[in-house]
Design a protein around this motif. Structure first.
Motif, mmCIF file in Angstrom:
data_model
loop_
_atom_site.group_PDB
_atom_site.id
_atom_site.type_symbol
_atom_site.label_atom_id
_atom_site.label_comp_id
_atom_site.label_asym_id
_atom_site.label_seq_id
_atom_site.Cartn_x
_atom_site.Cartn_y
_atom_site.Cartn_z
ATOM 1 N N ARG A 176 3.495 10.450 -6.932
ATOM 2 C CA ARG A 176 4.249 10.706 -8.160
ATOM 3 C C ARG A 176 3.325 11.216 -9.261
ATOM 4 N NH1 ARG A 176 7.411 6.319 -11.985
ATOM 5 N NH2 ARG A 176 7.747 7.787 -13.677
ATOM 6 N N THR A 177 2.157 10.615 -9.391
ATOM 7 C CA THR A 177 1.203 11.037 -10.417
ATOM 8 C C THR A 177 0.859 12.507 -10.251
ATOM 9 O OG1 THR A 177 0.272 8.816 -10.608
ATOM 10 C CG2 THR A 177 -1.121 10.644 -11.324
ATOM 11 N N ILE A 178 0.651 12.923 -9.018
ATOM 12 C CA ILE A 178 0.308 14.324 -8.749
ATOM 13 C C ILE A 178 1.501 15.245 -8.982
ATOM 14 C CG2 ILE A 178 -0.305 15.953 -6.912
ATOM 15 C CD1 ILE A 178 -2.081 13.662 -5.751
ATOM 16 N N GLU A 179 2.660 14.829 -8.510
ATOM 17 C CA GLU A 179 3.822 15.717 -8.517
ATOM 18 C C GLU A 179 4.550 15.795 -9.862
ATOM 19 O OE1 GLU A 179 4.592 17.859 -6.152
ATOM 20 O OE2 GLU A 179 2.848 17.146 -5.045
ATOM 21 N N LYS B 225 -4.496 11.629 -15.660
ATOM 22 C CA LYS B 225 -5.585 11.738 -14.690
ATOM 23 C C LYS B 225 -5.910 13.203 -14.452
ATOM 24 C CE LYS B 225 -4.978 7.457 -12.314
ATOM 25 N NZ LYS B 225 -4.871 6.743 -11.096
ATOM 26 N N LEU B 226 -7.180 13.468 -14.313
ATOM 27 C CA LEU B 226 -7.595 14.812 -13.935
ATOM 28 C C LEU B 226 -7.179 15.051 -12.491
ATOM 29 C CD1 LEU B 226 -11.181 14.774 -15.476
ATOM 30 C CD2 LEU B 226 -9.108 15.797 -16.453
ATOM 31 N N ALA B 227 -7.037 16.307 -12.117
ATOM 32 C CA ALA B 227 -6.588 16.644 -10.766
ATOM 33 C C ALA B 227 -7.480 16.010 -9.701
ATOM 34 C CB ALA B 227 -6.529 18.151 -10.591
ATOM 35 N N GLY B 228 -8.783 16.040 -9.894
ATOM 36 C CA GLY B 228 -9.708 15.457 -8.920
ATOM 37 C C GLY B 228 -9.560 13.958 -8.809
ATOM 38 N N GLN C 272 -8.338 11.942 -5.482
ATOM 39 C CA GLN C 272 -9.157 10.861 -4.923
ATOM 40 C C GLN C 272 -8.328 9.593 -4.742
ATOM 41 O OE1 GLN C 272 -12.151 10.998 -3.583
ATOM 42 N NE2 GLN C 272 -12.025 8.846 -3.051
ATOM 43 N N GLU C 273 -7.474 9.289 -5.716
ATOM 44 C CA GLU C 273 -6.593 8.123 -5.590
ATOM 45 C C GLU C 273 -5.642 8.293 -4.403
ATOM 46 O OE1 GLU C 273 -3.295 5.566 -8.109
ATOM 47 O OE2 GLU C 273 -4.552 7.003 -9.168
ATOM 48 N N LEU C 274 -5.112 9.502 -4.228
ATOM 49 C CA LEU C 274 -4.234 9.794 -3.087
ATOM 50 C C LEU C 274 -4.961 9.551 -1.773
ATOM 51 C CD1 LEU C 274 -1.571 11.050 -1.921
ATOM 52 C CD2 LEU C 274 -2.781 13.246 -2.021
ATOM 53 N N VAL C 275 -6.177 10.066 -1.660
ATOM 54 C CA VAL C 275 -6.976 9.895 -0.444
ATOM 55 C C VAL C 275 -7.215 8.416 -0.166
ATOM 56 C CG1 VAL C 275 -9.261 10.298 0.577
ATOM 57 C CG2 VAL C 275 -8.043 12.172 -0.546
ATOM 58 N N GLU D 54 0.824 -1.208 0.000
ATOM 59 C CA GLU D 54 0.000 0.000 0.000
ATOM 60 C C GLU D 54 0.860 1.259 0.000
ATOM 61 O OE1 GLU D 54 -2.957 -0.071 -0.812
ATOM 62 O OE2 GLU D 54 -3.547 -2.128 -0.336
ATOM 63 N N ALA D 55 1.998 1.222 0.683
ATOM 64 C CA ALA D 55 2.906 2.377 0.671
ATOM 65 C C ALA D 55 3.422 2.619 -0.742
ATOM 66 C CB ALA D 55 4.062 2.156 1.649
ATOM 67 N N GLY D 56 3.694 1.550 -1.485
ATOM 68 C CA GLY D 56 4.107 1.702 -2.872
ATOM 69 C C GLY D 56 3.017 2.320 -3.726
ATOM 70 N N GLU D 57 1.776 1.911 -3.494
ATOM 71 C CA GLU D 57 0.657 2.495 -4.234
ATOM 72 C C GLU D 57 0.471 3.963 -3.864
ATOM 73 O OE1 GLU D 57 -2.726 -0.094 -3.721
ATOM 74 O OE2 GLU D 57 -1.638 -1.786 -4.585
ATOM 75 N N LEU D 58 0.718 4.297 -2.606
ATOM 76 C CA LEU D 58 0.668 5.691 -2.181
ATOM 77 C C LEU D 58 1.770 6.492 -2.873
ATOM 78 C CD1 LEU D 58 -0.302 8.036 -0.421
ATOM 79 C CD2 LEU D 58 1.103 7.102 1.447
ATOM 80 N N ALA D 59 2.968 5.920 -2.947
ATOM 81 C CA ALA D 59 4.073 6.596 -3.626
ATOM 82 C C ALA D 59 3.730 6.858 -5.096
ATOM 83 C CB ALA D 59 5.353 5.760 -3.516
#
Length: 107
Positions: free
Chosen positions: A43-46, A57-60, A64-67, A34-39
């Protein structure tokens, strides 16, 4: 919902599905997954993923994936705490005290 209620809810939810049968070593493996999926979500956002087989992916959607991934990490941490019968409030307080002592903060 406060953290104590959430800790109990997570334990009950996972237990109903038989997911609490895994011991701490296996649970830590799930936590690392799960930590890898969080990373990946961060990364997707940053910086993005830059993969032609994945659409942007759209910002929203990315948020949502981050949350959701933060929740998955938290859920696994809670299950580890439950396996050792450690209330999450105790973890929060101990962590705060450790940091205040280490950095001489009094907030």
């Amino acid at each position: 919902m406060n953290i104590t209620e959430f800790q109990k809810w997570v334990g009950d939810f996972y237990q109903e599905r038989g997911w609490t049968e895994y011991g701490p070593f296996i649970r830590v493996g799930f936590l690392m997954e799960e930590a890898g999926e969080l990373a990946r979500a961060v990364r997707t956002i940053e910086i993005g993923r830059d993969r032609p087989d994945e659409g942007e992916k759209l910002a929203g959607e990315a948020r949502q994936e981050l949350v959701e991934e933060l929740g998955d990490v938290l859920g696994n941490l809670i299950l580890l705490a439950n396996q050792y019968e450690v209330p999450f409030e105790e973890i929060l307080e101990a962590h705060r005290e450790k940091l205040q002592k280490r950095y001489q903060l009094h907030r």
